[in-house]
Design a protein around this motif. Structure first.
Motif, PDB file in Angstrom:
ATOM      1  N   GLU A 111       0.836  -1.207   0.000  1.00 18.48           N
ATOM      2  CA  GLU A 111       0.000   0.000   0.000  1.00 18.48           C
ATOM      3  C   GLU A 111       0.869   1.255   0.000  1.00 18.48           C
ATOM      4  OE1 GLU A 111      -3.646   0.692   0.082  1.00 18.48           O
ATOM      5  OE2 GLU A 111      -3.372  -1.246  -0.940  1.00 18.48           O
ATOM      6  N   GLN A 167       3.611   1.705   1.528  1.00 18.77           N
ATOM      7  CA  GLN A 167       4.296   1.911   2.800  1.00 18.77           C
ATOM      8  C   GLN A 167       5.479   0.954   2.901  1.00 18.77           C
ATOM      9  OE1 GLN A 167       2.963   4.528   4.353  1.00 18.77           O
ATOM     10  NE2 GLN A 167       1.350   4.457   2.781  1.00 18.77           N
ATOM     11  N   ASP A 172       3.907   2.565   9.480  1.00 17.77           N
ATOM     12  CA  ASP A 172       3.247   3.369   8.445  1.00 17.77           C
ATOM     13  C   ASP A 172       2.084   2.599   7.826  1.00 17.77           C
ATOM     14  OD1 ASP A 172       4.972   5.436   8.904  1.00 17.77           O
ATOM     15  OD2 ASP A 172       6.244   5.060   7.154  1.00 17.77           O
ATOM     16  N   CYS A 194      -1.798   3.700   7.690  1.00 20.96           N
ATOM     17  CA  CYS A 194      -2.543   3.633   6.435  1.00 20.96           C
ATOM     18  C   CYS A 194      -3.851   2.879   6.625  1.00 20.96           C
ATOM     19  CB  CYS A 194      -1.676   2.983   5.362  1.00 20.96           C
ATOM     20  SG  CYS A 194      -2.502   2.706   3.783  1.00 20.96           S
TER      21      CYS A 194
END
Length: 511
Positions: free
Chosen positions: A227, A229, A234, A238
């Motif tokens: 995604e 990241q 992170d 998200c």
């Protein structure tokens, strides 16, 4: 008497687990012709035929004493340890010695498997009997792969093999060394998603090593992203932005080392389930100077990721016999006597890690994965360093100590020598330009220094050890030993726990 340590409460079948009937291992072993003359040597030979040696030692510790091994039945390097297990119970001291010496007792593998670092960094997932699945790069791919996996299950699921004594029907006794007749807690699709997401977090964690990621082709390894990241915290942020609820808790339950057992009922219409556990001597005394006995716990950091719709993603972080330190799927069979997340057979720590605390936990898991898996790989440690650089409970306690400044787990056996080696590995990786979160490094260093060790206690450490012992045991259990411990924990004059603890019940005992 030792043979009573795994005795079960007769009321459990009536009040807690009506749809699953429990019988003790002692009762199962006594059924049929086993009591009429099968020797221990024959009995163990049948087990050895189907169960790998590395899984045998926990099973030997679970067996009632008179059903345990003869030394000659074990590999030569383990006969001495097998004799100890055959004659008595394990203890924190024996666990620590085993952890330290295991790397020297076992011969070098003739066909070494992948290193702990390779497993941690692996960018695919393996399903038994199938080609590896490449790790997804985002939620859409993750979902579609799980759906495709479900569609590929065109054949009815095959019954699990009946191992060990189940094939010896002529002797009139049957034990299947797995839990026949139980269903999983989650669907096939959810379990596949759990497995994929666990490795996603492992590989995101391996990004902390940067250019030092292992690459069998000798080329440069690109940073993995999911995604968009490139690190675990992170990704959590998200997911939260997309409406997911994310949290983690330290969890303990009665350890069975992945083993299960069941036996056909007397009428052959269903399977009776056999709870397995490893009783051990704690090295601590009750006030009447008898040694406290307990059941060895399995510990992990359980992470629950709940999407806006559908089943939760359930993961666990720990140092495991799978050969690495990292995340694994929590794909459990429904064993209500062992892994009920709401019935007291699973014990949760007092802190629920969310938001910044969850970010801190993810940072520490990634740092510990880099350090522990690098140490295991560089030193070619057996089982990815399992035991030597911590059992599951040590890795979880180290994480809890780093996050909260204390731990609630017992027994802890991570030795001083291995703590020094882990500290040295940290400095080595920092010199190689690993760039972890600085706060995580400081927390990890302090935890290595301050985390307790339960091999030896004095008057200053004994009270806290007893507090941690009780906090590591379930509040509800069919095992009478657990019920006994909980009663002792509520009686000020029976177990010398510090004053505050004596006034706080650890849960009601099943009636």
């Amino acid at each position: 008497m030792e043979h009573d340590l795994l005795a079960l409460s007769s009321s459990w079948n009536l009040s807690q687990s009506a749809h699953v009937r429990l019988i003790s291992l002692e009762e199962a072993l006594e059924r049929g012709s086993l009591k009429k003359g099968i020797s221990r040597r024959d009995f163990l030979a049948l087990i050895l035929h189907d169960i790998q040696h590395q899984r045998l030692l926990p099973l030997l510790a679970m067996l009632p004493r008179r059903w345990r091994q003869e030394p000659a039945s074990l590999p030569e390097q383990l006969r001495g340890l097998g004799l100890l297990l055959g004659e008595g119970l394990i203890s924190p001291l024996l666990l620590a010695a085993f952890a330290d010496d295991l790397q020297h007792l076992l011969p070098p593998s003739k066909s070494p498997s992948r290193s702990a670092l390779d497993r941690w960094c692996q960018r695919s997932c393996n399903d038994p009997g199938r080609s590896p699945w490449s790790l997804p790069d985002g939620l859409d791919t993750w979902k579609s792969q799980a759906a495709a996996f479900l569609q590929s299950q065109t054949k009815p699921s095959q019954a699990k093999p009946r191992l060990g004594l189940a094939a010896v029907t002529s002797l009139g006794g049957e034990i299947a060394w797995c839990n026949q007749g139980l269903s999983y807690l989650q669907s096939i699709e959810a379990r596949h998603r759990n497995q994929q997401m666990a490795q996603v977090f492992n590989v995101l964690g391996s990004n902390v090593l940067g250019s030092h990621l292992p690459d069998q082709q000798g080329g440069n390894v690109e940073i993995y992203q999911f995604e968009g990241q490139s690190c675990g915290k992170d990704l959590i942020h998200c997911l939260q932005a997309k409406g997911w609820t994310c949290q983690a808790r330290v969890r303990t339950s009665v350890a069975s080392f992945g083993l299960g057992a069941s036996a056909p009922s007397a009428d052959d219409k269903h399977w009776d389930q056999i709870p397995l556990a490893v009783p051990y001597r704690t090295g601590l005394q009750e006030i009447d100077q008898t040694e406290i006995h307990a059941l060895l716990p399995h510990a992990c950091l359980e992470m629950e990721l709940q999407p806006p719709e559908g089943e939760a993603v359930l993961l666990q972080y720990y140092q495991g016999t799978e050969g690495l330190n990292g995340w694994a799927a929590m794909n459990d069979l429904d064993r209500p006597w062992q892994n009920g997340r709401s019935n007291g057979t699973v014990r949760y720590g007092p802190t629920v890690f969310r938001d910044q605390q969850l970010s801190d936990a993810i940072d520490l898991c990634e740092l510990m994965g880099a350090i522990h898996n690098s140490e295991a790989s560089m030193e070619n440690l057996h089982l990815g360093g399992y035991g030597a650089i911590g059992f599951c409970i040590d890795s979880t306690a180290l994480l809890e100590q780093a996050l909260t400044g204390r731990t609630n787990l017992f027994p802890l056996t991570l030795g001083g020598l291995w703590r020094e080696r882990l500290r040295a590995q940290l400095h080595h990786l920092l010199e190689q330009n690993m760039q972890p979160n600085d706060d995580a490094v400081d927390r990890y260093k302090r935890a290595l220094e301050e985390m307790p060790q339960d091999v030896y206690h004095n008057s200053e450490t004994r009270k806290d050890a007893k507090r941690r012992l009780l906090a590591s045991q379930p509040t509800q259990s069919p095992f009478l030993l657990i019920q006994h411990l909980n009663l002792k924990g509520r009686q000020p004059n029976c177990v010398q726990v510090h004053d505050k603890l004596q006034q706080q019940p650890y849960g009601e005992t099943p009636h």
